[in-house]
Design a protein around this motif. Structure first.
Motif, PDB file in Angstrom:
ATOM      1  N   ILE A 183       0.843  -1.211   0.000  1.00 21.78           N
ATOM      2  CA  ILE A 183       0.000   0.000   0.000  1.00 21.78           C
ATOM      3  C   ILE A 183       0.874   1.256   0.000  1.00 21.78           C
ATOM      4  CG2 ILE A 183      -1.610   1.360   1.441  1.00 21.78           C
ATOM      5  CD1 ILE A 183      -2.780  -1.402   2.346  1.00 21.78           C
ATOM      6  N   ASP A 184       1.889   1.261   0.854  1.00 21.09           N
ATOM      7  CA  ASP A 184       2.753   2.449   0.964  1.00 21.09           C
ATOM      8  C   ASP A 184       3.582   2.658  -0.298  1.00 21.09           C
ATOM      9  OD1 ASP A 184       1.760   2.758   3.474  1.00 21.09           O
ATOM     10  OD2 ASP A 184       3.517   1.937   4.511  1.00 21.09           O
ATOM     11  N   GLN A 185       4.178   1.575  -0.797  1.00 21.22           N
ATOM     12  CA  GLN A 185       5.067   1.716  -1.952  1.00 21.22           C
ATOM     13  C   GLN A 185       4.326   2.126  -3.216  1.00 21.22           C
ATOM     14  OE1 GLN A 185       8.562   1.508  -1.865  1.00 21.22           O
ATOM     15  NE2 GLN A 185       8.008   1.656   0.288  1.00 21.22           N
ATOM     16  N   LEU A 186       3.131   1.584  -3.405  1.00 17.81           N
ATOM     17  CA  LEU A 186       2.352   1.957  -4.599  1.00 17.81           C
ATOM     18  C   LEU A 186       1.549   3.238  -4.349  1.00 17.81           C
ATOM     19  CD1 LEU A 186       1.018  -1.531  -5.847  1.00 17.81           C
ATOM     20  CD2 LEU A 186       2.999  -0.251  -6.678  1.00 17.81           C
ATOM     21  N   LYS A 187       1.631   3.760  -3.143  1.00 16.94           N
ATOM     22  CA  LYS A 187       0.873   4.980  -2.751  1.00 16.94           C
ATOM     23  C   LYS A 187      -0.603   4.824  -3.121  1.00 16.94           C
ATOM     24  CE  LYS A 187       4.764   8.229  -3.150  1.00 16.94           C
ATOM     25  NZ  LYS A 187       5.804   7.404  -3.806  1.00 16.94           N
ATOM     26  N   LEU A 188      -1.165   3.727  -2.667  1.00 16.72           N
ATOM     27  CA  LEU A 188      -2.539   3.402  -3.081  1.00 16.72           C
ATOM     28  C   LEU A 188      -3.556   4.421  -2.594  1.00 16.72           C
ATOM     29  CD1 LEU A 188      -2.737  -0.499  -2.765  1.00 16.72           C
ATOM     30  CD2 LEU A 188      -2.292   0.909  -4.768  1.00 16.72           C
ATOM     31  N   ASP A 189      -3.197   5.186  -1.565  1.00 14.37           N
ATOM     32  CA  ASP A 189      -4.170   6.159  -1.068  1.00 14.37           C
ATOM     33  C   ASP A 189      -4.133   7.476  -1.831  1.00 14.37           C
ATOM     34  OD1 ASP A 189      -5.355   4.511   0.810  1.00 14.37           O
ATOM     35  OD2 ASP A 189      -3.707   4.839   2.226  1.00 14.37           O
ATOM     36  N   ASP A 218      -6.582  -8.559   4.438  1.00 15.96           N
ATOM     37  CA  ASP A 218      -7.506  -7.647   5.129  1.00 15.96           C
ATOM     38  C   ASP A 218      -7.186  -6.202   4.757  1.00 15.96           C
ATOM     39  OD1 ASP A 218      -8.863  -9.670   6.307  1.00 15.96           O
ATOM     40  OD2 ASP A 218      -8.112  -9.350   8.339  1.00 15.96           O
ATOM     41  N   LEU A 219      -5.902  -5.919   4.498  1.00 11.03           N
ATOM     42  CA  LEU A 219      -5.511  -4.561   4.114  1.00 11.03           C
ATOM     43  C   LEU A 219      -5.659  -4.319   2.614  1.00 11.03           C
ATOM     44  CD1 LEU A 219      -2.285  -4.186   6.310  1.00 11.03           C
ATOM     45  CD2 LEU A 219      -4.531  -3.149   6.700  1.00 11.03           C
ATOM     46  N   LEU A 220      -5.365  -5.332   1.791  1.00 13.95           N
ATOM     47  CA  LEU A 220      -5.347  -5.126   0.329  1.00 13.95           C
ATOM     48  C   LEU A 220      -6.717  -5.285  -0.324  1.00 13.95           C
ATOM     49  CD1 LEU A 220      -1.997  -6.987  -0.541  1.00 13.95           C
ATOM     50  CD2 LEU A 220      -2.372  -4.504  -0.396  1.00 13.95           C
ATOM     51  N   GLN A 221      -7.565  -6.116   0.277  1.00 13.57           N
ATOM     52  CA  GLN A 221      -8.867  -6.414  -0.358  1.00 13.57           C
ATOM     53  C   GLN A 221      -9.692  -5.166  -0.688  1.00 13.57           C
ATOM     54  OE1 GLN A 221      -9.752  -9.754  -1.215  1.00 13.57           O
ATOM     55  NE2 GLN A 221     -11.246  -8.627  -2.440  1.00 13.57           N
ATOM     56  N   PRO A 222      -9.759  -4.163   0.201  1.00 12.21           N
ATOM     57  CA  PRO A 222     -10.543  -2.967  -0.148  1.00 12.21           C
ATOM     58  C   PRO A 222     -10.058  -2.308  -1.447  1.00 12.21           C
ATOM     59  CG  PRO A 222      -9.970  -2.940   2.191  1.00 12.21           C
ATOM     60  CD  PRO A 222      -9.243  -4.099   1.579  1.00 12.21           C
ATOM     61  N   TYR A 223      -8.747  -2.324  -1.690  1.00 11.63           N
ATOM     62  CA  TYR A 223      -8.219  -1.723  -2.926  1.00 11.63           C
ATOM     63  C   TYR A 223      -8.554  -2.590  -4.137  1.00 11.63           C
ATOM     64  CZ  TYR A 223      -5.655   1.166   0.368  1.00 11.63           C
ATOM     65  OH  TYR A 223      -5.336   2.019   1.384  1.00 11.63           O
ATOM     66  N   ILE A 224      -8.617  -3.913  -3.914  1.00 11.27           N
ATOM     67  CA  ILE A 224      -9.032  -4.806  -5.004  1.00 11.27           C
ATOM     68  C   ILE A 224     -10.510  -4.545  -5.300  1.00 11.27           C
ATOM     69  CG2 ILE A 224      -9.376  -7.235  -5.666  1.00 11.27           C
ATOM     70  CD1 ILE A 224      -6.909  -7.931  -3.945  1.00 11.27           C
ATOM     71  N   ASP A 225     -11.295  -4.428  -4.234  1.00  9.75           N
ATOM     72  CA  ASP A 225     -12.743  -4.209  -4.408  1.00  9.75           C
ATOM     73  C   ASP A 225     -13.031  -2.908  -5.162  1.00  9.75           C
ATOM     74  OD1 ASP A 225     -13.153  -6.557  -3.059  1.00  9.75           O
ATOM     75  OD2 ASP A 225     -13.658  -5.618  -1.133  1.00  9.75           O
ATOM     76  N   GLU A 226     -12.241  -1.868  -4.900  1.00 10.55           N
ATOM     77  CA  GLU A 226     -12.521  -0.594  -5.584  1.00 10.55           C
ATOM     78  C   GLU A 226     -11.860  -0.512  -6.968  1.00 10.55           C
ATOM     79  OE1 GLU A 226     -10.060   3.184  -4.624  1.00 10.55           O
ATOM     80  OE2 GLU A 226     -10.082   2.124  -2.694  1.00 10.55           O
ATOM     81  N   GLY A 227     -11.092  -1.555  -7.325  1.00  9.79           N
ATOM     82  CA  GLY A 227     -10.495  -1.596  -8.665  1.00  9.79           C
ATOM     83  C   GLY A 227      -9.154  -0.902  -8.777  1.00  9.79           C
TER      84      GLY A 227
END
Ligand code: BGC
Length: 390
Positions: A183-189, A218-227
């Motif tokens: 999450i941090d490295q790809l700056k997903l937020d 548990d941390l990555l799934q929300p980003y998968i869900d939002e595409g």
């Protein structure tokens, strides 16, 4: 529902780990000199009874005053178990115990027969890192009948009430550390993405593997869900991403197929969530052979020598250091307490239900490792020498 309960259990485990760390203990001699054991061949299962090459108990050593402890390790194939076994043996002997240390060639039947021998030869406590969490119930019934207490080492032993304690690293936190890193490295937020992710999970027979996967997902799934994170292979469930026996070759050939089907045309792969170093090595090998795009983030765990070399070479982005000296010290404390008729130290009584109830556990703290801190973590602490990593 089941998933929700699991998440709650996993979240509790994470909290427990934040609140507690593993006591430093008296770390034994550096494990670096154990690396040579990597190349030792294991005794074939059926020769075990005659002249077990893996038997480390020294017949000629004077009988130890403290009593006899059986230590059952899964395999010599992975560096970490050699370190775990050597550290346990050294520390238990230093505390006055005789040690029967066995490695089971990743073969369940071998592990069962080695444990049977430990029971019949008078071991008073058994420390077991199970090959398969669910396959030791019958033999451990015998241990229970003989009043031998069992400590599950690193991996929980499932569906038997013969297990008194569990000592491990905080497995959920290992996965969460890997997931948060991506999450941090790809700056997903802040970045728009989408980014491409593939997942390489661990052995379905190893209870830890689900905790690693759960902590990360548990941390990555929300980003998968939002595409924002896309898994082009479509393989996201634990079952679809699991790697039998944690084998490098299995991870490698699965990644070969994933690359051929999804990334051969130059499509960029941004990250590969690998649950440990042996699977990370498989993913890395496959990418080196088949992938031409920008190098992805690859996660791992264990800080195996080959993988630390890859951290230094920029091929693997991170690993998680689990200092096997610390775990061994803690388990020796537990053994000592049991042998003296007391209760073993624990710091978690809610995270690990083995199917018969919660097993009181001691969770040591896993530590994030990358190219910037490996020297301090691994060399300054005496875990490896500079030469080990060349
Ligand atoms: C351990 C990991 C290890 C894996 C493969 C897991 O149970 O916790 O440290 O990488 O087994 O041996």
């Amino acid at each position: 529902m089941k998933r929700k309960v699991l998440s709650m259990i996993l979240a509790a485990s994470m909290l427990a780990a934040v609140l507690t760390g593993c006591g430093g203990g008296n770390a034994s001699a550096p494990a670096a000199d154990n690396a040579a054991a990597e190349t030792e061949t294991e005794a074939p299962a059926d020769t075990e009874a005659e002249a077990p090459a893996d038997t480390e108990a020294e017949a000629e050593a004077p009988a130890a005053e403290g009593g006899k402890i059986g230590v059952s390790m899964p395999t010599k194939d992975l560096q970490r178990w050699n370190q775990d076994g050597d550290n346990m043996k050294k520390e238990l002997e230093a505390s006055g115990y005789e040690v029967d240390l066995q490695y089971a060639s990743n073969d369940v039947a071998t592990q069962v027969s080695q444990i049977e021998n430990m029971i019949s030869s008078g071991c008073q406590v058994l420390v077991i890192a199970a090959i398969e969490g669910d396959s030791l119930g019958t033999v451990l019934e015998q241990a229970k009948e003989a009043n031998i207490q069992v400590i599950a080492y690193d991996r929980l032993i499932l569906n038997t009430d013969a297990v008194s304690y569990y000592a491990t690293f905080d497995n959920y936190k290992v996965g969460a550390t890997q997931g948060q890193y991506i999450i941090d490295q790809l700056k997903l937020d802040s970045e728009a993405g989408p980014f491409n992710l593939e997942i390489v999970a661990g052995d379905p027979g190893d209870n830890n593997a689900r905790f690693f996967y759960g902590g990360a997902m548990d941390l990555l799934q929300p980003y998968i869900d939002e595409g924002k994170l896309v898994v082009k292979s479509g393989q996201t469930s634990f079952e679809d991403t699991a790697t039998q026996a944690w084998a490098t070759e299995t991870a490698q050939s699965r990644m070969d197929a994933i690359i051929a089907a999804n990334y051969a045309d130059g499509t960029k792969l941004d990250a590969v969530l690998c649950s440990n170093d042996s699977t990370a090595l498989g993913a890395t090998n496959s990418l080196e052979a088949n992938y031409t795009g920008d190098w992805p983030i690859i996660t791992g765990q264990d800080c195996d020598i080959a993988n630390v070399k890859n951290l230094i070479a920029g091929k693997q982005a991170m690993s998680v250091f689990k200092d096997t000296r610390t775990l061994a010290s803690k388990v020796v404390e537990m053994v000592d307490a049991i042998m003296k008729g007391g209760e073993a130290p624990v710091n978690d009584t809610e995270s690990y239900d083995n199917g018969t109830g919660i097993i009181p556990s001691f969770l040591c703290d896993p530590v994030f490792a990358d190219v910037n801190n490996y020297k301090e973590l691994l060399i300054d602490s005496g875990y490896y020498t500079e030469a080990d990593l060349q």
